[in-house]
Design a protein around this motif. Sequence first.
Motif, PDB file in Angstrom:
ATOM      1  N   HIS A 176       0.687  -1.282  -0.120  1.00 53.51           N
ATOM      2  CA  HIS A 176       0.211   0.100   0.172  1.00 53.51           C
ATOM      3  C   HIS A 176       0.962   1.129  -0.118  1.00 53.51           C
ATOM      4  O   HIS A 176       2.214   0.978   0.124  1.00 53.51           O
ATOM      5  CB  HIS A 176      -0.725  -0.122   1.420  1.00 53.51           C
ATOM      6  N   SER A 182      -6.399  -2.868   6.792  1.00 52.40           N
ATOM      7  CA  SER A 182      -6.510  -4.203   6.216  1.00 52.40           C
ATOM      8  C   SER A 182      -4.897  -4.601   5.690  1.00 52.40           C
ATOM      9  O   SER A 182      -4.572  -5.808   6.069  1.00 52.40           O
ATOM     10  CB  SER A 182      -7.106  -4.142   4.703  1.00 52.40           C
ATOM     11  N   THR A 254     -16.758   5.091  -1.385  1.00 54.33           N
ATOM     12  CA  THR A 254     -15.230   4.514  -1.317  1.00 54.33           C
ATOM     13  C   THR A 254     -15.067   4.077   0.187  1.00 54.33           C
ATOM     14  O   THR A 254     -14.267   2.957   0.098  1.00 54.33           O
ATOM     15  CB  THR A 254     -14.469   5.681  -1.747  1.00 54.33           C
ATOM     16  N   ILE A 258     -14.035   0.124   1.278  1.00 51.40           N
ATOM     17  CA  ILE A 258     -12.680  -0.389   1.719  1.00 51.40           C
ATOM     18  C   ILE A 258     -12.970  -0.970   3.187  1.00 51.40           C
ATOM     19  O   ILE A 258     -12.340  -1.838   3.526  1.00 51.40           O
ATOM     20  CB  ILE A 258     -11.785   0.901   1.955  1.00 51.40           C
ATOM     21  N   LEU A 265      -9.202  -6.643   3.855  1.00 49.43           N
ATOM     22  CA  LEU A 265      -9.503  -6.942   2.348  1.00 49.43           C
ATOM     23  C   LEU A 265      -8.180  -7.265   1.983  1.00 49.43           C
ATOM     24  O   LEU A 265      -7.097  -6.169   1.957  1.00 49.43           O
ATOM     25  CB  LEU A 265     -10.152  -5.467   1.953  1.00 49.43           C
ATOM     26  N   VAL A 267      -5.039  -6.675  -0.425  1.00 50.86           N
ATOM     27  CA  VAL A 267      -4.964  -5.404  -1.127  1.00 50.86           C
ATOM     28  C   VAL A 267      -4.141  -5.646  -2.573  1.00 50.86           C
ATOM     29  O   VAL A 267      -3.202  -6.165  -2.452  1.00 50.86           O
ATOM     30  CB  VAL A 267      -3.644  -4.537  -0.155  1.00 50.86           C
ATOM     31  N   THR A 270      -5.926  -2.287  -7.539  1.00 49.69           N
ATOM     32  CA  THR A 270      -7.459  -1.758  -7.780  1.00 49.69           C
ATOM     33  C   THR A 270      -7.935  -0.775  -6.239  1.00 49.69           C
ATOM     34  O   THR A 270      -8.486   0.073  -6.519  1.00 49.69           O
ATOM     35  CB  THR A 270      -8.339  -2.591  -8.142  1.00 49.69           C
ATOM     36  N   ASN A 271      -7.455  -1.566  -5.096  1.00 55.92           N
ATOM     37  CA  ASN A 271      -7.876  -0.996  -3.822  1.00 55.92           C
ATOM     38  C   ASN A 271      -6.929   0.391  -3.661  1.00 55.92           C
ATOM     39  O   ASN A 271      -7.350   1.131  -2.808  1.00 55.92           O
ATOM     40  CB  ASN A 271      -7.686  -2.088  -2.917  1.00 55.92           C
ATOM     41  N   LYS A 272      -5.638   0.406  -4.252  1.00 52.34           N
ATOM     42  CA  LYS A 272      -5.025   1.468  -3.811  1.00 52.34           C
ATOM     43  C   LYS A 272      -5.417   2.647  -4.703  1.00 52.34           C
ATOM     44  O   LYS A 272      -5.634   3.810  -4.259  1.00 52.34           O
ATOM     45  CB  LYS A 272      -3.410   1.078  -4.458  1.00 52.34           C
ATOM     46  N   VAL A 274      -8.729   2.967  -5.388  1.00 47.81           N
ATOM     47  CA  VAL A 274      -9.998   3.334  -4.624  1.00 47.81           C
ATOM     48  C   VAL A 274      -9.403   4.251  -3.417  1.00 47.81           C
ATOM     49  O   VAL A 274      -9.957   5.257  -2.918  1.00 47.81           O
ATOM     50  CB  VAL A 274     -10.643   2.218  -4.049  1.00 47.81           C
ATOM     51  N   SER A 275      -8.471   3.954  -2.674  1.00 48.01           N
ATOM     52  CA  SER A 275      -7.947   4.457  -1.571  1.00 48.01           C
ATOM     53  C   SER A 275      -7.365   6.058  -1.860  1.00 48.01           C
ATOM     54  O   SER A 275      -7.428   6.938  -1.162  1.00 48.01           O
ATOM     55  CB  SER A 275      -6.708   3.722  -0.909  1.00 48.01           C
TER      56      SER A 275
END
Length: 317
Positions: A176, A182, A254, A258, A265, A267, A270-272, A274-275
Motif C-alpha cells: 500500500h 487491512s 469509497t 474499503i 481486504l 490489497v 485496484t484497492n490502492k 480506490v484509496s
Amino acid sequence: MEVSNHSTVKEFILLGFPVAPHLKILFFAILLIAYLLVLTENIIVILTVWTNHKLHCPLYFFLSNLSFSEIWYVTVTVPKTVLGFVSVTKQISFMGCRTQLYFFLSLGHTECLLLAVMAYDRCVAICKPFHCSTIMRHTVCVCLAVGSWWTGFLISGCKVFFISRLTYCGPDIINHFFCDVSPLLNLACMDMESAAYTDFVAALFILLIPLSIVILSYTYIIFTVLHISSVRRCRKAFSTCASHLIVVIVFYATSIFIYVRPKPLPVHDTNKIVSALYTVVVPLFNPIIYCLRNQEIKDALQKILRNRDFLQKRHQD
C-alpha cells in the motif's frame, strides 16, 4: 507500534504505487501539485469564511471545520507517498506506522461525522427555517463540531489499540502507499480475529450511523421540498444541498467499500486506486464543488479579490 518482545519485525516497507522508473518523476510532480492544491483550496475556504461576516452561519462554520480536517487528512499520508517516488528507502517505523494510521483514521472518522452534521444542518435550515437560528445556535454548532472531532479521535484510538497488540513476525512489506487497517491485519502472524472484528464494528458505527443520519435528513428535505409551491424556492433548496450530496456519495461509497468488511481486504492495485480516490481526489475536488455551486462563497471570494486589487492600486498611487 508496540509489539511483543519476540517480534522480529522492527519496521515496515511501503511498496506504494507500481510505477515504471521513467514515470516516477511525473507521478511525483502530479501528486505534489495535487497536495499543494488541496492545501491552497482549503486554506482559501477557511480564510474566506473567517473574514466575511455574511458567512458566519452554521453551514460555513461546519464547512471550515471540514476544510481544516482535510488539510491534515492529506498531510498524514500524501507527503510520505510523494517522497516514495524519489526516495530509495521506503521504510516506516512501527511508531511512525501506528501514528500515521491513528491520525488518518481519526481525521477520516471526523469527516464522516462532520458530513452527517452538515446534512442535519441543511435539514433544519430547509425544513424548519423559522426555528433554525434557535435550533442551530452557535453553542450547539460548537458542541456538534467538538463532538465530531472528539468521537472520531476516540474511536480511532480503540481501533489502533487492538491493531497495535498484534505480533508481526514477517514479511514486513505493506502493499500500500500508507499504513491502513487491512494491510496491517494481513501481515499479523497471530490470530487477528478480535482486532478485525473490533475494526468491523467500529467501521459500522462510524460510517453507517452518520450515513443513516444523512439519508434521514435528505429524505425529510425531499419530502419538504416537494410540498413547496414556489419553483424558485424549490430550486434554491435543492441547489444548497447538491454540492454536499455529491461529496457525501463519493466519500461514503469509497469508505464503505474499503472498511465495512468483517475480514481484512486483500490489497490489490485496484484497492490502492480506490484509496487514492478518497485520500487525494475527494479532498482536491471538495472545495471546488462547494465553491462552484455556492453563490455566497463565490461572492465573498470576488469581494476579497476586488479589495485586494483596490489596495494594490491605492498603494501604487
